[in-house]
Write an enzyme that holds these catalytic residues in place. Structure first.
Site, PDB file in Angstrom:
ATOM      1  N   ASP A   1       0.868  -1.193   0.000  1.00  0.00           N
ATOM      2  CA  ASP A   1       0.000   0.000   0.000  1.00  0.00           C
ATOM      3  C   ASP A   1       0.894   1.228   0.000  1.00  0.00           C
ATOM      4  O   ASP A   1       1.952   1.229   0.639  1.00  0.00           O
ATOM      5  CB  ASP A   1      -0.873  -0.026   1.262  1.00  0.00           C
ATOM      6  CG  ASP A   1      -2.108   0.848   1.141  1.00  0.00           C
ATOM      7  OD1 ASP A   1      -3.221   0.297   1.229  1.00  0.00           O
ATOM      8  OD2 ASP A   1      -1.965   2.082   0.957  1.00  0.00           O
TER       9      ASP A   1
ATOM     10  N   SER B   1     -16.894  -2.697  -9.413  1.00  0.00           N
ATOM     11  CA  SER B   1     -17.973  -1.911  -8.806  1.00  0.00           C
ATOM     12  C   SER B   1     -19.243  -2.027  -9.634  1.00  0.00           C
ATOM     13  O   SER B   1     -19.182  -2.174 -10.867  1.00  0.00           O
ATOM     14  CB  SER B   1     -17.527  -0.450  -8.768  1.00  0.00           C
ATOM     15  OG  SER B   1     -18.626   0.394  -8.514  1.00  0.00           O
TER      16      SER B   1
ATOM     17  N   TYR C   1     -15.052   7.283 -12.785  1.00  0.00           N
ATOM     18  CA  TYR C   1     -14.766   6.217 -11.816  1.00  0.00           C
ATOM     19  C   TYR C   1     -15.259   4.859 -12.366  1.00  0.00           C
ATOM     20  O   TYR C   1     -14.498   3.885 -12.438  1.00  0.00           O
ATOM     21  CB  TYR C   1     -15.443   6.524 -10.465  1.00  0.00           C
ATOM     22  CG  TYR C   1     -15.444   5.335  -9.550  1.00  0.00           C
ATOM     23  CD1 TYR C   1     -14.265   4.905  -8.945  1.00  0.00           C
ATOM     24  CD2 TYR C   1     -16.620   4.602  -9.310  1.00  0.00           C
ATOM     25  CE1 TYR C   1     -14.254   3.790  -8.125  1.00  0.00           C
ATOM     26  CE2 TYR C   1     -16.610   3.490  -8.491  1.00  0.00           C
ATOM     27  CZ  TYR C   1     -15.430   3.086  -7.905  1.00  0.00           C
ATOM     28  OH  TYR C   1     -15.419   1.966  -7.112  1.00  0.00           O
TER      29      TYR C   1
ATOM     30  N   LYS D   1     -13.162   1.299 -13.740  1.00  0.00           N
ATOM     31  CA  LYS D   1     -13.402  -0.080 -13.280  1.00  0.00           C
ATOM     32  C   LYS D   1     -13.705  -0.981 -14.484  1.00  0.00           C
ATOM     33  O   LYS D   1     -13.231  -2.118 -14.565  1.00  0.00           O
ATOM     34  CB  LYS D   1     -14.551  -0.110 -12.268  1.00  0.00           C
ATOM     35  CG  LYS D   1     -14.217   0.563 -10.946  1.00  0.00           C
ATOM     36  CD  LYS D   1     -13.152  -0.219 -10.186  1.00  0.00           C
ATOM     37  CE  LYS D   1     -12.698   0.450  -8.930  1.00  0.00           C
ATOM     38  NZ  LYS D   1     -11.591  -0.257  -8.260  1.00  0.00           N
TER      39      LYS D   1
ATOM     40  N   PHE E   1     -29.918  13.664  -0.136  1.00  0.00           N
ATOM     41  CA  PHE E   1     -29.788  14.188  -1.498  1.00  0.00           C
ATOM     42  C   PHE E   1     -30.952  13.701  -2.359  1.00  0.00           C
ATOM     43  O   PHE E   1     -30.916  12.601  -2.902  1.00  0.00           O
ATOM     44  CB  PHE E   1     -28.469  13.735  -2.118  1.00  0.00           C
ATOM     45  CG  PHE E   1     -27.244  14.333  -1.490  1.00  0.00           C
ATOM     46  CD1 PHE E   1     -27.163  15.699  -1.232  1.00  0.00           C
ATOM     47  CD2 PHE E   1     -26.157  13.539  -1.148  1.00  0.00           C
ATOM     48  CE1 PHE E   1     -26.024  16.258  -0.649  1.00  0.00           C
ATOM     49  CE2 PHE E   1     -25.016  14.093  -0.577  1.00  0.00           C
ATOM     50  CZ  PHE E   1     -24.961  15.455  -0.325  1.00  0.00           C
TER      51      PHE E   1
HETATM   52  N1  UDP Z   1     -26.645  10.207   0.237  1.00  0.00           N
HETATM   53  C1  UDP Z   1     -27.395  11.132   0.943  1.00  0.00           C
HETATM   54  N2  UDP Z   1     -26.741  11.927   1.845  1.00  0.00           N
HETATM   55  C2  UDP Z   1     -25.406  11.848   2.081  1.00  0.00           C
HETATM   56  C3  UDP Z   1     -24.647  10.902   1.354  1.00  0.00           C
HETATM   57  C4  UDP Z   1     -25.304  10.093   0.446  1.00  0.00           C
HETATM   58  O1  UDP Z   1     -28.608  11.246   0.769  1.00  0.00           O
HETATM   59  O2  UDP Z   1     -24.891  12.600   2.911  1.00  0.00           O
HETATM   60  C5  UDP Z   1     -27.332   9.314  -0.708  1.00  0.00           C
HETATM   61  C6  UDP Z   1     -26.764   9.311  -2.107  1.00  0.00           C
HETATM   62  O3  UDP Z   1     -27.376  10.319  -2.877  1.00  0.00           O
HETATM   63  C7  UDP Z   1     -27.120   7.899  -2.564  1.00  0.00           C
HETATM   64  C8  UDP Z   1     -27.074   7.067  -1.279  1.00  0.00           C
HETATM   65  O4  UDP Z   1     -27.173   7.999  -0.217  1.00  0.00           O
HETATM   66  O5  UDP Z   1     -28.438   7.865  -3.049  1.00  0.00           O
HETATM   67  C9  UDP Z   1     -25.787   6.289  -1.120  1.00  0.00           C
HETATM   68  O6  UDP Z   1     -24.696   7.155  -1.388  1.00  0.00           O
HETATM   69  P1  UDP Z   1     -23.200   6.786  -1.097  1.00  0.00           P
HETATM   70  O7  UDP Z   1     -22.359   7.977  -1.433  1.00  0.00           O
HETATM   71  O8  UDP Z   1     -23.088   6.229   0.290  1.00  0.00           O
HETATM   72  O9  UDP Z   1     -22.903   5.563  -2.084  1.00  0.00           O
HETATM   73  P2  UDP Z   1     -23.079   5.440  -3.686  1.00  0.00           P
HETATM   74  O10 UDP Z   1     -24.421   4.779  -3.882  1.00  0.00           O
HETATM   75  O11 UDP Z   1     -22.993   6.790  -4.276  1.00  0.00           O
HETATM   76  O12 UDP Z   1     -21.959   4.554  -4.060  1.00  0.00           O
END
Ligand code: UDP
Length: 334
Positions: A33, A118, A141, A145, A210
């Protein structure tokens, strides 16, 4: 003699949990790492070497001095938003550095390779997310992958490398306290829902949601959260499958069921017994409303059975880690 496994990126969240699980399963794990995002304090499971995949000389030394039965490759940049703003950084770290590793693996005759892919390779779901769903990544991203999966397929065809690409859904949780591992999620900056909600609980702040206008039952996004210890277990099963002579394959690693952002916050309220407030915010660009795995292939072909599928259990282990981590942060600052 114990089989020797190279764990590239073993100081990171999922890599450290897998290095821990490998040790417990009787393997000899060697972590490589560069600590760019990994944690020095996670280097407690087996031997380790600090080095960088960009350094072919370091890789040649590593592979000349050690005969590995398998390589697990976790090292990666993982922030989707950053990958949009700075794609070069992502193609270099996730693709160019992976190519270096693959060439070293080829040149030194390692036969088995496990890659952290992913669900982002699928992009917006056009139907059930089986492994046969088309690749249609919507951000750099996810494209990096997909690119490594294609490189692996080509290396496999040309040189006979056997690999498994493991397509993670939403990794979450931490090794249970009773395991004594003291590892968990620790990204900087943190962008993931569960640790952010738990940090909000600890600090008496509100959790941000969100988007509340998605076409889901409660209007918030649905994701498939999978416990990091279940992911670690799947890596070992995938490696053993290759070692038993099976062909290369890709597997979805998810729980196969979805939880909405509101459900996650409710689970966090129950676990923490803190009434975390919710702050509604606009949608995050590029978030599909629902991402849930079909995990039948991993179940039947790997014999994988997620053991910690319960959302509350996932959140509980993350909460235990959050409190452990904040105690050590307070200790460091005082
Ligand atoms: N999310 C949210 N508030 C936060 C962080 C994430 O509402 O502070 C939502 C994000 O929009 C998604 C879900 O939670 O719908 C999972 O997001 P995360 O970033 O954990 O993982 P991702 O699905 O993007 O890999």
């Amino acid at each position: 003699m114990a089989k020797r496994i190279l764990v590239v990126g073993g100081a990171g969240y999922i890599g450290a949990h897998t290095a821990f699980a490998l040790g417990r399963a009787g393997y000899d794990a060697l972590v490589f790492d560069n600590l760019s995002t990994g944690r020095r304090e996670f280097l407690r499971f087996g031997r380790h070497i600090i080095g960088d995949l960009a350094d072919r000389g370091a890789l040649d030394d590593l592979f000349s001095e050690n005969a590995f039965d398998a390589v697990m490759h976790f090292a990666s940049r993982i922030n989707v938003g950053e990958s949009v703003a700075d794609p070069g950084k992502y193609y270099r770290a996730n693709v160019a550095d992976s190519l270096n590793l693959l060439e070293a693996v080829r040149d030194h005759g390692v036969k088995h390779f496990i890659f952290s892919s992913s669900a982002a390779v699928y992009g917006l779901p056009q139907g059930p997310l089986t492994e046969g769903h088309p690749f249609s990544p919507i951000n750099p991203y996810g494209k990096t992958k997909a690119a490594v999966e294609w490189m692996l397929a080509d290396f496999s065809a040309a040189y006979g490398l056997k690999y498994c690409a493991l397509r993670y859904f939403n990794a979450a949780g931490a090794a249970p306290v009773a395991s004594g591992a003291k590892i968990g999620e620790m990204h900087e900056p943190e962008t993931h829902l569960i640790p952010l909600v738990l940090q909000a609980a600890r600090k008496g702040e509100s959790a941000t949601v969100f988007g509340t206008d998605y076409s889901t039952p409660d209007g918030t996004c649905i994701r498939d959260y999978i416990h990091v210890c279940d992911l670690a277990e799947a890596h070992i099963l995938a490696m053993q499958r290759l070692m038993s002579g099976e062909q290369s394959a890709a597997f979805n690693l998810g729980g196969g069921r979805g939880f909405s952002v509101r459900e996650v916050i409710e689970a966090a309220r129950r676990v923490t017994e803190i009434n975390v407030a919710m702050r509604e915010a606009p949608r995050r660009p590029g978030d599909p409303d629902t991402l849930v795995s079909v995990n039948a292939k991993a179940r039947t072909e790997l014999g994988w059975e997620p053991r910690y599928a319960d959302l509350e259990y996932i959140v509980r282990t993350a909460w235990d880690w959050e409190r452990e981590r904040s105690r050590s942060l307070t200790f460091e600052q005082s």
